[in-house]
Design a protein around this motif. Structure first.
Motif, PDB file in Angstrom:
ATOM      1  N   UNK A   3       0.841  -1.206   0.000  1.00 17.10           N
ATOM      2  CA  UNK A   3       0.000   0.000   0.000  1.00 17.10           C
ATOM      3  C   UNK A   3       0.876   1.257   0.000  1.00 17.10           C
ATOM      4  N   UNK A   4       2.002   1.197   0.701  1.00 25.20           N
ATOM      5  CA  UNK A   4       2.915   2.348   0.752  1.00 25.20           C
ATOM      6  C   UNK A   4       3.507   2.634  -0.630  1.00 25.20           C
ATOM      7  N   UNK A   5       3.858   1.585  -1.372  1.00 28.03           N
ATOM      8  CA  UNK A   5       4.371   1.773  -2.728  1.00 28.03           C
ATOM      9  C   UNK A   5       3.300   2.384  -3.630  1.00 28.03           C
ATOM     10  N   UNK A   6       2.068   1.890  -3.489  1.00 29.23           N
ATOM     11  CA  UNK A   6       0.966   2.432  -4.281  1.00 29.23           C
ATOM     12  C   UNK A   6       0.734   3.900  -3.934  1.00 29.23           C
ATOM     13  N   UNK A  33      -4.901   5.038  -4.618  1.00 29.07           N
ATOM     14  CA  UNK A  33      -4.211   3.878  -4.035  1.00 29.07           C
ATOM     15  C   UNK A  33      -5.092   2.636  -4.142  1.00 29.07           C
ATOM     16  N   UNK A  34      -6.364   2.769  -3.817  1.00 25.02           N
ATOM     17  CA  UNK A  34      -7.276   1.626  -3.908  1.00 25.02           C
ATOM     18  C   UNK A  34      -7.385   1.121  -5.344  1.00 25.02           C
ATOM     19  N   UNK A  35      -7.435   2.043  -6.304  1.00 23.54           N
ATOM     20  CA  UNK A  35      -7.501   1.649  -7.717  1.00 23.54           C
ATOM     21  C   UNK A  35      -6.221   0.930  -8.136  1.00 23.54           C
ATOM     22  N   UNK A  41      -3.968  -6.524  -8.150  1.00 26.27           N
ATOM     23  CA  UNK A  41      -4.574  -7.812  -7.798  1.00 26.27           C
ATOM     24  C   UNK A  41      -5.179  -8.494  -9.027  1.00 26.27           C
ATOM     25  N   UNK A  42      -5.854  -7.731  -9.862  1.00 29.97           N
ATOM     26  CA  UNK A  42      -6.456  -8.288 -11.077  1.00 29.97           C
ATOM     27  C   UNK A  42      -5.366  -8.815 -12.012  1.00 29.97           C
ATOM     28  N   UNK A  43      -4.299  -8.047 -12.179  1.00 31.02           N
ATOM     29  CA  UNK A  43      -3.206  -8.477 -13.052  1.00 31.02           C
ATOM     30  C   UNK A  43      -2.510  -9.716 -12.498  1.00 31.02           C
ATOM     31  N   UNK A  47      -2.151 -13.274 -14.496  1.00 34.24           N
ATOM     32  CA  UNK A  47      -0.877 -13.950 -14.733  1.00 34.24           C
ATOM     33  C   UNK A  47      -0.887 -15.368 -14.162  1.00 34.24           C
ATOM     34  N   UNK A  48      -1.426 -15.515 -12.961  1.00 33.42           N
ATOM     35  CA  UNK A  48      -1.510 -16.843 -12.360  1.00 33.42           C
ATOM     36  C   UNK A  48      -2.376 -17.778 -13.199  1.00 33.42           C
TER      37      UNK A  48
END
Length: 89
Positions: A3-6, A33-35, A41-43, A47-48
């Protein structure tokens, strides 16, 4: 991503690095930040899912993806026949 990086990304986007933020500005940053966190998370899930699909596909032929294969899947360059050729080499 934390979250800090975002938040650091959001502050750079707004041009507010190193500033004291008002409550309204803080709400804008929190929204951003939430976006960012949701997009990450979606990306990650995309990828997974791509790696799992490639692994499932290759395991039918008795091949298990290695780390180079996973990187190729993420880059969009993985080809099942490359894995088969590598395994037979």
């Amino acid at each position: 991503m934390t979250r800090e990086q975002a938040e650091q990304i959001a502050l750079r986007v707004f041009g507010w690095e190193g500033r004291v933020l008002s409550d309204a500005s803080r709400e804008d940053v929190d929204f951003c930040v939430n976006a960012i966190m949701e997009a990450v998370a979606v990306e990650r899930e995309r990828l997974c899912a791509a790696i799992k699909a490639a692994d499932d596909n290759s395991s039918e032929g008795g091949y298990m993806l290695d780390s180079d294969d996973c990187i190729s899947v993420i880059r969009g360059t993985w080809q099942p026949y490359d894995a088969i050729a590598k395994d037979g080499a």
